[in-house]
Design a protein around this motif. Structure first.
Motif, mmCIF file in Angstrom:
data_model
loop_
_atom_site.group_PDB
_atom_site.id
_atom_site.type_symbol
_atom_site.label_atom_id
_atom_site.label_comp_id
_atom_site.label_asym_id
_atom_site.label_seq_id
_atom_site.Cartn_x
_atom_site.Cartn_y
_atom_site.Cartn_z
ATOM 1 N N ALA A 1 14.218 1.581 -5.468
ATOM 2 C CA ALA A 1 14.104 1.240 -4.052
ATOM 3 C C ALA A 1 13.617 2.425 -3.231
ATOM 4 N N ALA A 2 13.808 3.641 -3.716
ATOM 5 C CA ALA A 2 13.381 4.828 -2.971
ATOM 6 C C ALA A 2 11.876 4.824 -2.728
ATOM 7 N N GLY A 3 11.119 4.189 -3.603
ATOM 8 C CA GLY A 3 9.673 4.137 -3.418
ATOM 9 C C GLY A 3 9.256 3.310 -2.220
ATOM 10 N N LEU A 4 10.122 2.414 -1.761
ATOM 11 C CA LEU A 4 9.768 1.541 -0.651
ATOM 12 C C LEU A 4 9.633 2.301 0.661
ATOM 13 N N ALA A 5 10.261 3.464 0.756
ATOM 14 C CA ALA A 5 10.191 4.242 2.001
ATOM 15 C C ALA A 5 8.766 4.699 2.300
ATOM 16 N N GLY A 6 7.937 4.788 1.265
ATOM 17 C CA GLY A 6 6.584 5.282 1.461
ATOM 18 C C GLY A 6 5.505 4.224 1.378
ATOM 19 N N VAL A 7 5.879 2.947 1.351
ATOM 20 C CA VAL A 7 4.875 1.890 1.230
ATOM 21 C C VAL A 7 4.870 0.997 2.466
ATOM 22 N N THR A 8 3.741 0.300 2.656
ATOM 23 C CA THR A 8 3.613 -0.664 3.740
ATOM 24 C C THR A 8 2.992 -1.936 3.179
ATOM 25 N N GLY A 9 3.006 -2.988 3.977
ATOM 26 C CA GLY A 9 2.366 -4.226 3.558
ATOM 27 C C GLY A 9 3.313 -5.402 3.542
ATOM 28 N N ALA A 10 2.724 -6.597 3.515
ATOM 29 C CA ALA A 10 3.502 -7.830 3.615
ATOM 30 C C ALA A 10 4.452 -8.021 2.446
ATOM 31 N N GLY A 11 4.119 -7.443 1.286
ATOM 32 C CA GLY A 11 4.968 -7.648 0.115
ATOM 33 C C GLY A 11 6.157 -6.724 0.040
ATOM 34 N N ALA A 12 6.206 -5.711 0.913
ATOM 35 C CA ALA A 12 7.256 -4.702 0.795
ATOM 36 C C ALA A 12 8.651 -5.278 1.028
ATOM 37 N N GLN A 13 8.822 -6.149 2.018
ATOM 38 C CA GLN A 13 10.142 -6.679 2.305
ATOM 39 C C GLN A 13 10.639 -7.575 1.176
ATOM 40 N N ARG A 14 9.736 -8.384 0.606
ATOM 41 C CA ARG A 14 10.173 -9.236 -0.503
ATOM 42 C C ARG A 14 10.627 -8.403 -1.697
ATOM 43 N N ILE A 15 9.906 -7.318 -1.981
ATOM 44 C CA ILE A 15 10.310 -6.456 -3.074
ATOM 45 C C ILE A 15 11.629 -5.770 -2.751
ATOM 46 N N ALA A 16 11.804 -5.359 -1.488
ATOM 47 C CA ALA A 16 13.045 -4.710 -1.070
ATOM 48 C C ALA A 16 14.231 -5.647 -1.279
ATOM 49 N N ASP A 17 14.054 -6.926 -0.986
ATOM 50 C CA ASP A 17 15.132 -7.898 -1.145
ATOM 51 C C ASP A 17 15.490 -8.107 -2.613
ATOM 52 N N ALA A 18 14.502 -7.851 -3.504
ATOM 53 C CA ALA A 18 14.729 -8.081 -4.933
ATOM 54 C C ALA A 18 15.334 -6.873 -5.632
ATOM 55 N N LEU A 19 15.279 -5.717 -5.003
ATOM 56 C CA LEU A 19 15.787 -4.497 -5.642
ATOM 57 C C LEU A 19 17.244 -4.238 -5.289
ATOM 58 N N ARG B 1 0.849 -1.189 0.000
ATOM 59 C CA ARG B 1 0.000 0.000 0.000
ATOM 60 C C ARG B 1 0.885 1.240 0.000
ATOM 61 N N GLY B 2 0.522 2.220 -0.839
ATOM 62 C CA GLY B 2 1.291 3.453 -0.885
ATOM 63 C C GLY B 2 0.690 4.423 -1.878
ATOM 64 N N SER B 3 1.261 5.601 -1.965
ATOM 65 C CA SER B 3 0.797 6.591 -2.931
ATOM 66 C C SER B 3 1.105 6.115 -4.348
ATOM 67 N N LEU B 4 0.412 6.676 -5.311
ATOM 68 C CA LEU B 4 0.672 6.317 -6.714
ATOM 69 C C LEU B 4 2.126 6.563 -7.087
ATOM 70 N N SER B 5 2.690 7.658 -6.609
ATOM 71 C CA SER B 5 4.077 7.962 -6.966
ATOM 72 C C SER B 5 5.028 6.921 -6.384
ATOM 73 N N ASP B 6 4.804 6.499 -5.146
ATOM 74 C CA ASP B 6 5.665 5.465 -4.556
ATOM 75 C C ASP B 6 5.471 4.124 -5.250
ATOM 76 N N LEU B 7 4.232 3.779 -5.570
ATOM 77 C CA LEU B 7 3.978 2.514 -6.269
ATOM 78 C C LEU B 7 4.607 2.515 -7.652
ATOM 79 N N LEU B 8 4.576 3.655 -8.334
ATOM 80 C CA LEU B 8 5.187 3.739 -9.657
ATOM 81 C C LEU B 8 6.699 3.587 -9.570
ATOM 82 N N LEU B 9 7.306 4.170 -8.546
ATOM 83 C CA LEU B 9 8.749 4.000 -8.371
ATOM 84 C C LEU B 9 9.100 2.544 -8.089
ATOM 85 N N VAL B 10 8.333 1.897 -7.213
ATOM 86 C CA VAL B 10 8.578 0.482 -6.915
ATOM 87 C C VAL B 10 8.408 -0.365 -8.176
#
Length: 208
Positions: free
Chosen positions: A190-208, A176-185
């Motif tokens: 990786a900068a977009g991850l600072a503004g998002v939450t949710g169970a999928g955020a850590q897995r995406i962080a590990d992949a970036l 979950r996050g703003s459109l701008s953060d989701l678009l960056l992710v």
């Protein structure tokens, strides 16, 4: 949406970016952007230059088939020969141009302008808002396209915007996050991850 609508959005984003860039201090042009190895000046050069089909093919050949290497070289070369004020003038002059890189969609220049605007603004601690309808169109295009890698990166993840009524994906993990953060992710920032939450955020962080 039709091409005229997309082009109107793109023109507006380019003009808005040009106005934003007018406010930068001289030292900010050499600051690092969100694009690894690129300065703010380099990113502006990339947004500004549009090569012909022949020049693009020649550049890809010189880069031994590596598209990213070709665009990096072209951006740095363009930046080396054009100061920021000249590039901003070019951005304004060509704001309504429908030219785009070979093989790309009419939505790709919109994505390019919106995302690279964030690549410039965020490392400088500045804020650039994204208009909702164009941002949704850009994000949905990124999720469909093979070019940005989002279909692999976000497999099994459901995206939910917190600043408008929008969601995509049917995965068991949520971001979950703003459109701008989701678009960056979605475009691998990786900068977009600072503004998002949710169970999928850590897995995406590990992949970036």
């Amino acid at each position: 949406m039709d091409r005229n609508e997309i082009m109107a959005w793109t023109r507006s984003e380019r003009l808005g970016l040009a106005k934003f860039l007018d406010s930068l201090d001289q030292h900010e042009w050499s600051a690092d952007s969100l694009c690894p190895g690129w300065t703010v000046h380099d990113v502006l050069a990339h947004v500004t230059v549009v090569d012909t089909f022949r020049a693009t093919i020649a550049g890809v050949i010189r880069a031994r088939g590596n598209w990213n290497r070709m665009t990096e070289r072209r951006a740095r070369d363009w930046a080396a020969h054009h100061p920021p004020a000249q590039l901003i003038a070019q951005l304004r002059e060509n704001a309504g141009s429908a030219r785009r890189a070979p093989g790309t969609s009419p939505l790709d220049p919109l994505v390019d302008t919106m995302v690279h605007g964030q690549d410039i603004a965020r490392p400088l601690g500045r804020w650039r808002a994204m208009p909702t309808e164009p941002a949704v169109a850009a994000l949905e295009h990124v999720l469909r396209s093979r070019f940005y890698g989002a279909r692999t990166r976000l497999r099994g993840v459901r995206l939910v915007a917190t600043d408008t009524d929008w969601s995509a994906g049917a995965g068991s993990e949520e971001i979950r996050g703003s459109l701008s953060d989701l678009l960056l992710v979605a475009t691998g920032r990786a900068a977009g991850l600072a503004g998002v939450t949710g169970a999928g955020a850590q897995r995406i962080a590990d992949a970036l």
